[in-house]
Design a protein around this motif. Structure first.
Motif: not given
Length: 241
Positions: A18, A142, A144-145, A147, A150-151, A153-154
């Motif tokens: 990430n 990306w 679904d992430h 936000n 999560e942008i 952390s995921w």
């Protein structure tokens, strides 16, 4: 003979892929996720990259022309809509350039162009900096992430990019190294004659433990390129050359 071993930026365990989270795998930005432009600080010159052109149409409107023929590593086309999606990530307060985005009125994609309209006088310096630093990530991987939480952390298991290398999962160890493998289908920039085809089949970036250890690896031939502070390296160079 097929592998370049390097080190210098990876301190501590690799936390994933990430680019908006600290200590992500070294080489992710550049080797995998590319930027719209590159920048030569010696010549003070922007180099057209994923965007083949960028210009101010007016004091508040910047137009990007996205290069055709660029593909993501999964085979999909890289498009102006992908660029718009990445620029619009700035609306998230956890993105490092969110203050710049607050001054953007609209981002519009049409055909192979993206128009960014600013409110009032743009922060020209911040925008020019963002153009060669915002990594282009594939929206479908990306979305679904994308936000606030999560942008940053995921992380995907295998990052999708437009660069000359892809992730080699078989050689990965987050405590010691990340392995990048030359994209098997060829790199768009080499195909277009914009950049030489990279020579190493593999690039292995080694996690640093200390500067002294890094120096020892370099001198013993176990690393080819190192960006650490290497204690006493000047004396050693004088002694050899």
């Amino acid at each position: 003979n097929e592998t370049l071993y390097m080190s210098g930026a990876q301190w501590g365990n690799i936390v994933g892929f990430n680019p908006y989270f600290g200590n992500f795998a070294s080489g992710l930005i550049g080797l995998v996720n590319e930027t719209l432009f590159r920048y030569d600080p010696i010549a003070d010159k922007y180099i057209d990259w994923l965007a083949e052109k960028g210009e101010w149409e007016s004091p508040t409107v910047f137009k990007l022309t996205i290069r055709s023929g660029v593909k993501w590593s999964d085979g999909d086309d890289f498009t102006a809509e992908d660029v718009k999606w990445n620029i619009d990530l700035g609306k998230l307060p956890t993105i490092w350039w969110t203050d710049l985005y607050k001054s953007i009125k609209s981002v519009e994609a049409a055909g192979n162009t993206v128009k960014v309209t600013f409110e009032g006088t743009p922060n020209y310096q911040a925008w020019q900096n963002a153009l060669w630093n915002i990594p282009m990530m594939k929206p479908s991987q990306w979305k679904d992430h994308a936000n606030e939480a999560e942008i940053t952390s995921w992380t995907p298991d295998e990052p999708i990019g437009t660069g000359p290398y892809v992730f080699d999962k078989a050689g990965y160890d987050p405590t010691t190294r990340v392995v990048w493998m030359k994209t098997p289908d060829g790199w768009w920039a080499s195909k277009a004659g914009i950049s030489p085809d990279p020579k190493p089949k593999y690039i292995i970036d080694v996690v640093n433990s200390s500067n002294n250890v890094a120096l020892g690896l370099l001198l013993s031939g176990k690393q080819d390129l190192n960006n650490n502070f290497l204690p006493g390296v000047k004396k050693m160079i004088r002694g050899r050359f």
